[in-house]
Design a protein around this motif. Structure first.
Motif, short mmCIF file in Angstrom:
data_model
loop_
_atom_site.label_atom_id
_atom_site.label_comp_id
_atom_site.label_asym_id
_atom_site.label_seq_id
_atom_site.Cartn_x
_atom_site.Cartn_y
_atom_site.Cartn_z
N PRO A 107 27.68 -20.16 -4.65
CA PRO A 107 28.71 -19.43 -5.04
C PRO A 107 28.29 -18.25 -5.38
O PRO A 107 27.16 -18.10 -6.05
CB PRO A 107 29.56 -20.23 -6.27
N ALA A 108 29.01 -17.08 -5.52
CA ALA A 108 28.87 -15.90 -5.87
C ALA A 108 28.86 -15.82 -7.46
O ALA A 108 29.62 -16.71 -8.02
CB ALA A 108 29.77 -14.78 -5.23
N PRO A 109 27.98 -15.14 -8.06
CA PRO A 109 28.29 -14.96 -9.47
C PRO A 109 29.71 -14.47 -9.78
O PRO A 109 30.38 -13.76 -9.17
CB PRO A 109 27.38 -13.85 -9.87
N GLY A 110 30.16 -15.25 -10.94
CA GLY A 110 31.49 -14.86 -11.49
C GLY A 110 31.93 -16.13 -12.08
O GLY A 110 31.25 -16.94 -12.32
N ALA A 111 33.42 -16.02 -12.54
CA ALA A 111 34.04 -17.06 -13.03
C ALA A 111 34.98 -18.00 -12.07
O ALA A 111 35.80 -17.36 -11.42
CB ALA A 111 34.85 -16.61 -14.27
N THR B 211 36.57 -31.03 -17.53
CA THR B 211 37.64 -31.56 -16.91
C THR B 211 38.71 -30.42 -15.98
O THR B 211 38.20 -29.36 -16.12
CB THR B 211 38.60 -31.73 -18.19
N LEU B 212 39.67 -30.75 -15.59
CA LEU B 212 40.30 -29.92 -14.52
C LEU B 212 40.58 -28.65 -15.23
O LEU B 212 41.14 -28.53 -16.46
CB LEU B 212 41.79 -30.49 -14.00
N GLY B 213 40.51 -27.59 -14.79
CA GLY B 213 40.68 -26.20 -15.30
C GLY B 213 39.68 -25.55 -16.17
O GLY B 213 39.59 -24.36 -16.39
N ARG B 214 38.66 -26.43 -16.71
CA ARG B 214 37.77 -25.98 -17.47
C ARG B 214 36.79 -24.89 -16.56
O ARG B 214 36.72 -24.64 -15.37
CB ARG B 214 36.62 -26.95 -17.41
N LYS B 215 36.51 -23.59 -17.25
CA LYS B 215 35.80 -22.56 -16.93
C LYS B 215 34.61 -22.77 -16.50
O LYS B 215 33.92 -23.66 -17.39
CB LYS B 215 35.99 -21.37 -17.80
N VAL B 216 34.12 -22.39 -15.18
CA VAL B 216 32.72 -22.45 -14.90
C VAL B 216 32.14 -20.92 -14.47
O VAL B 216 32.94 -20.23 -13.79
CB VAL B 216 32.49 -23.27 -13.62
N VAL B 217 31.21 -20.48 -15.13
CA VAL B 217 30.63 -19.24 -15.04
C VAL B 217 29.09 -19.22 -14.36
O VAL B 217 28.15 -20.01 -14.66
CB VAL B 217 30.29 -18.48 -16.27
N VAL B 218 29.19 -18.75 -12.99
CA VAL B 218 27.93 -18.52 -12.50
C VAL B 218 27.19 -17.43 -12.49
O VAL B 218 27.91 -16.28 -12.55
CB VAL B 218 28.37 -18.89 -10.87
N VAL B 219 25.84 -17.30 -13.00
CA VAL B 219 25.21 -16.17 -13.06
C VAL B 219 23.91 -16.11 -12.17
O VAL B 219 23.68 -17.17 -11.68
CB VAL B 219 24.63 -16.11 -14.70
N ARG B 220 23.44 -15.02 -12.03
CA ARG B 220 22.24 -15.08 -11.25
C ARG B 220 21.24 -15.62 -11.95
O ARG B 220 20.19 -16.41 -11.85
CB ARG B 220 21.66 -13.51 -10.89
#
Length: 176
Positions: free
Chosen positions: A94-98, A167-176
Protein backbone atom coordinates in the motif's frame (compact mmCIF):
# COMPACT_ATOMS: atom_id res chain seq x y z
CA UNK A 1 58.02 15.50 34.57
CA UNK A 2 56.27 18.65 35.69
CA UNK A 3 53.95 18.60 32.62
CA UNK A 4 52.95 15.00 33.40
CA UNK A 5 52.12 15.96 36.99
CA UNK A 6 50.02 18.94 35.90
CA UNK A 7 48.20 16.79 33.30
CA UNK A 8 47.43 14.11 35.91
CA UNK A 9 46.16 16.75 38.35
CA UNK A 10 43.94 18.31 35.66
CA UNK A 11 42.49 14.94 34.67
CA UNK A 12 41.79 14.07 38.30
CA UNK A 13 40.04 17.42 38.82
CA UNK A 14 37.90 17.01 35.69
CA UNK A 15 37.02 13.44 36.71
CA UNK A 16 36.05 14.58 40.22
CA UNK A 17 33.89 17.43 38.90
CA UNK A 18 32.24 15.11 36.36
CA UNK A 19 31.43 12.61 39.10
CA UNK A 20 29.95 15.34 41.34
CA UNK A 21 27.83 16.61 38.45
CA UNK A 22 26.56 13.11 37.69
CA UNK A 23 25.50 12.34 41.25
CA UNK A 24 23.65 15.62 41.64
CA UNK A 25 21.43 15.11 38.54
CA UNK A 26 17.83 14.51 39.67
CA UNK A 27 16.76 10.86 39.30
CA UNK A 28 14.05 11.70 36.75
CA UNK A 29 16.68 13.19 34.43
CA UNK A 30 19.14 10.28 34.66
CA UNK A 31 18.95 7.55 32.03
CA UNK A 32 17.51 4.28 33.41
CA UNK A 33 19.86 1.54 34.54
CA UNK A 34 20.91 -0.75 31.65
CA UNK A 35 19.08 -4.06 31.44
CA UNK A 36 15.90 -2.80 33.10
CA UNK A 37 12.44 -2.58 31.54
CA UNK A 38 12.69 1.20 31.92
CA UNK A 39 15.92 1.17 29.88
CA UNK A 40 14.26 -0.81 27.08
CA UNK A 41 11.25 1.56 27.06
CA UNK A 42 13.61 4.57 26.99
CA UNK A 43 15.59 3.07 24.09
CA UNK A 44 12.45 2.33 22.08
CA UNK A 45 10.93 5.76 22.83
CA UNK A 46 14.07 7.59 21.80
CA UNK A 47 14.33 5.75 18.47
CA UNK A 48 17.73 4.22 19.29
CA UNK A 49 16.64 0.69 18.49
CA UNK A 50 15.79 -1.00 15.17
CA UNK A 51 12.35 -1.85 16.60
CA UNK A 52 11.67 1.73 17.70
CA UNK A 53 8.35 3.21 16.62
CA UNK A 54 9.01 5.28 13.48
CA UNK A 55 8.88 9.06 13.81
CA UNK A 56 5.89 10.77 12.19
CA UNK A 57 3.77 7.62 12.38
CA UNK A 58 0.65 9.36 13.63
CA UNK A 59 -0.96 9.76 17.01
CA UNK A 60 -3.53 7.92 19.06
CA UNK A 61 -4.45 4.27 19.01
CA UNK A 62 -3.21 2.75 15.76
CA UNK A 63 -1.40 0.00 13.90
CA UNK A 64 1.85 1.18 12.30
CA UNK A 65 3.31 -0.78 9.38
CA UNK A 66 6.83 0.12 8.18
CA UNK A 67 7.36 -1.10 4.63
CA UNK A 68 11.17 -0.86 4.67
CA UNK A 69 11.57 -2.57 8.04
CA UNK A 70 8.84 -5.19 7.50
CA UNK A 71 7.67 -4.42 11.03
CA UNK A 72 4.38 -3.67 12.76
CA UNK A 73 3.63 -1.77 15.97
CA UNK A 74 0.38 -1.90 17.92
CA UNK A 75 0.21 1.53 19.57
CA UNK A 76 -2.09 2.53 22.43
CA UNK A 77 -3.88 5.90 22.72
CA UNK A 78 -1.07 7.20 24.98
CA UNK A 79 1.57 6.44 22.34
CA UNK A 80 2.89 3.44 24.26
CA UNK A 81 3.83 0.48 22.06
CA UNK A 82 1.79 -2.49 23.19
CA UNK A 83 3.55 -4.92 20.85
CA UNK A 84 5.97 -4.85 17.92
CA UNK A 85 6.90 -7.68 15.59
CA UNK A 86 8.38 -8.49 12.22
CA UNK A 87 6.22 -9.55 9.28
CA UNK A 88 6.67 -11.15 5.87
CA UNK A 89 5.61 -8.62 3.23
CA UNK A 90 3.32 -9.19 0.27
CA UNK A 91 4.23 -8.50 -3.35
CA UNK A 92 1.92 -5.45 -3.47
CA UNK A 93 2.52 -2.64 -1.00
CA UNK A 94 0.00 0.00 0.00
CA UNK A 95 1.13 3.60 -0.46
CA UNK A 96 2.30 5.33 2.72
CA UNK A 97 -0.60 7.02 4.47
CA UNK A 98 -3.44 6.48 6.91
CA UNK A 99 -6.07 3.77 6.41
CA UNK A 100 -8.80 2.11 8.46
CA UNK A 101 -9.50 -1.59 9.07
CA UNK A 102 -12.33 -2.35 6.65
CA UNK A 103 -12.81 -6.09 7.03
CA UNK A 104 -11.91 -8.99 9.32
CA UNK A 105 -12.18 -12.75 8.87
CA UNK A 106 -11.39 -15.31 11.52
CA UNK A 107 -10.26 -17.86 8.89
CA UNK A 108 -9.72 -17.92 5.14
CA UNK A 109 -7.43 -19.36 2.48
CA UNK A 110 -4.46 -17.24 1.39
CA UNK A 111 -3.77 -16.51 -2.26
CA UNK A 112 -0.98 -19.10 -1.98
CA UNK A 113 -3.53 -21.77 -1.01
CA UNK A 114 -2.42 -21.88 2.65
CA UNK A 115 -5.13 -21.78 5.36
CA UNK A 116 -4.82 -18.46 7.26
CA UNK A 117 -6.40 -16.95 10.36
CA UNK A 118 -6.92 -13.54 11.95
CA UNK A 119 -7.27 -11.73 8.63
CA UNK A 120 -7.36 -7.93 9.03
CA UNK A 121 -7.83 -5.99 5.77
CA UNK A 122 -7.17 -2.26 5.52
CA UNK A 123 -6.41 -1.29 1.90
CA UNK A 124 -6.76 -2.26 -1.75
CA UNK A 125 -4.33 -1.56 -4.58
CA UNK A 126 -5.67 -2.03 -8.11
CA UNK A 127 -8.03 -4.78 -6.95
CA UNK A 128 -5.56 -6.52 -4.64
CA UNK A 129 -6.76 -6.59 -1.01
CA UNK A 130 -4.02 -5.65 1.48
CA UNK A 131 -4.05 -6.94 5.04
CA UNK A 132 -2.43 -8.86 7.86
CA UNK A 133 -2.88 -12.58 8.47
CA UNK A 134 -1.19 -15.60 10.02
CA UNK A 135 -0.73 -18.99 8.36
CA UNK A 136 -2.35 -21.72 10.45
CA UNK A 137 0.72 -23.91 9.87
CA UNK A 138 3.03 -21.02 10.88
CA UNK A 139 4.67 -20.78 7.46
CA UNK A 140 5.87 -17.64 5.72
CA UNK A 141 4.64 -17.09 2.17
CA UNK A 142 6.78 -18.04 -0.83
CA UNK A 143 6.60 -14.82 -2.81
CA UNK A 144 6.45 -14.91 -6.57
CA UNK A 145 7.14 -11.37 -7.81
CA UNK A 146 4.97 -12.11 -10.87
CA UNK A 147 1.92 -12.80 -8.65
CA UNK A 148 -0.01 -9.91 -7.06
CA UNK A 149 -0.59 -10.74 -3.40
CA UNK A 150 -1.60 -8.45 -0.55
CA UNK A 151 -1.24 -10.76 2.46
CA UNK A 152 1.23 -9.48 5.03
CA UNK A 153 2.06 -12.59 7.08
CA UNK A 154 2.76 -12.58 10.78
CA UNK A 155 3.46 -15.30 13.34
CA UNK A 156 0.35 -16.90 14.85
CA UNK A 157 0.83 -15.28 18.26
CA UNK A 158 1.31 -11.89 16.59
CA UNK A 159 -1.79 -12.55 14.48
CA UNK A 160 -3.80 -13.20 17.64
CA UNK A 161 -2.53 -9.91 19.12
CA UNK A 162 -3.39 -8.06 15.90
CA UNK A 163 -6.87 -9.64 15.87
CA UNK A 164 -7.56 -8.42 19.41
CA UNK A 165 -6.27 -4.91 18.67
CA UNK A 166 -7.20 -4.10 15.06
CA UNK A 167 -10.98 -3.97 15.23
CA UNK A 168 -13.15 -2.54 12.43
CA UNK A 169 -12.36 1.12 11.87
CA UNK A 170 -8.98 1.01 13.70
CA UNK A 171 -6.43 3.34 12.14
CA UNK A 172 -3.55 1.73 10.22
CA UNK A 173 -0.62 4.01 9.36
CA UNK A 174 1.77 2.86 6.63
CA UNK A 175 5.24 4.44 6.55
CA UNK A 176 8.30 3.86 4.40
Amino acid sequence: MMVAGLTAAALATVGHLGHRAAVTVPAELRPPAPGTAAALHHTLREGNHPAALPARSGTGERVVYALGADRVWLVEESGTVRRSFGVSPSTVDPAPGAYRVTSRSRTATGSDGVPIEHVVLFASVEGTAIGFSAAVDGSAPRLDPEERTGGIRQAREDGAAMWGFATLGRKVVVVR
